[in-house]
Write a protein that holds these residues in place. Structure first.
Motif, mmCIF file in Angstrom:
data_model
loop_
_atom_site.group_PDB
_atom_site.id
_atom_site.type_symbol
_atom_site.label_atom_id
_atom_site.label_comp_id
_atom_site.label_asym_id
_atom_site.label_seq_id
_atom_site.Cartn_x
_atom_site.Cartn_y
_atom_site.Cartn_z
ATOM 1 N N LEU A 20 2.689 -10.836 18.747
ATOM 2 C CA LEU A 20 1.504 -10.820 17.904
ATOM 3 C C LEU A 20 1.834 -11.203 16.466
ATOM 4 O O LEU A 20 0.933 -11.366 15.651
ATOM 5 N N LYS A 22 3.718 -9.371 14.327
ATOM 6 C CA LYS A 22 4.181 -8.209 13.576
ATOM 7 C C LYS A 22 4.835 -7.264 14.578
ATOM 8 O O LYS A 22 4.223 -6.909 15.593
ATOM 9 N N TRP A 25 3.076 -4.131 15.927
ATOM 10 C CA TRP A 25 1.961 -4.454 16.834
ATOM 11 C C TRP A 25 2.487 -4.831 18.208
ATOM 12 O O TRP A 25 1.898 -4.462 19.223
ATOM 13 N N ASP A 26 3.589 -5.575 18.226
ATOM 14 C CA ASP A 26 4.213 -5.944 19.499
ATOM 15 C C ASP A 26 4.594 -4.695 20.290
ATOM 16 O O ASP A 26 4.345 -4.597 21.492
ATOM 17 N N GLU A 28 3.374 -1.664 20.045
ATOM 18 C CA GLU A 28 2.183 -0.952 20.502
ATOM 19 C C GLU A 28 1.559 -1.624 21.723
ATOM 20 O O GLU A 28 1.156 -0.935 22.670
ATOM 21 N N LEU A 29 1.499 -2.952 21.708
ATOM 22 C CA LEU A 29 0.932 -3.662 22.856
ATOM 23 C C LEU A 29 1.842 -3.538 24.079
ATOM 24 O O LEU A 29 1.356 -3.382 25.204
ATOM 25 N N HIS A 59 9.120 2.209 17.448
ATOM 26 C CA HIS A 59 7.895 2.366 16.654
ATOM 27 C C HIS A 59 8.169 3.233 15.428
ATOM 28 O O HIS A 59 7.715 2.921 14.323
ATOM 29 N N GLU A 62 9.996 1.212 12.814
ATOM 30 C CA GLU A 62 9.096 0.291 12.117
ATOM 31 C C GLU A 62 8.195 1.035 11.134
ATOM 32 O O GLU A 62 7.912 0.539 10.041
ATOM 33 N N GLU A 63 7.729 2.232 11.516
ATOM 34 C CA GLU A 63 6.904 3.026 10.603
ATOM 35 C C GLU A 63 7.693 3.399 9.364
ATOM 36 O O GLU A 63 7.174 3.362 8.247
#
Length: 70
Positions: A20, A22, A25-26, A28-29, A59, A62-63
């Motif tokens: 995606l 980012k 986002w990748d 999460e998907l 995740h 990344e956060e």
């Protein structure tokens, strides 16, 4: 599974390619797609849980990066 690449390879077995633009986002998907595969019964519980742990860890990383960068 040890890293995000391993999760990508698992998804690739089912012709699922995620990009995606980012990374967060990748991730999460990928988690959503993994959930669908597990609930469809095509991924074992062991694979599912292992992949979910990797995705959760990535995740969080990344956060932290986003938090530190403003």
């Amino acid at each position: 599974m040890r890293n995000l690449y391993d999760v990508q390879q698992l998804l690739k077995k089912f012709n699922i390619y995620v990009y995606l633009g980012k990374r967060i986002w990748d991730i999460e998907l990928m988690a959503i797609e993994l959930d669908k595969l597990y609930h469809s019964g095509v991924v074992s519980q062991k694979e599912y849980l292992s992949a979910k742990l990797v995705l959760q860890h990535e995740h969080e990383i990344e956060e932290q990066k986003e938090k530190n960068n403003g």
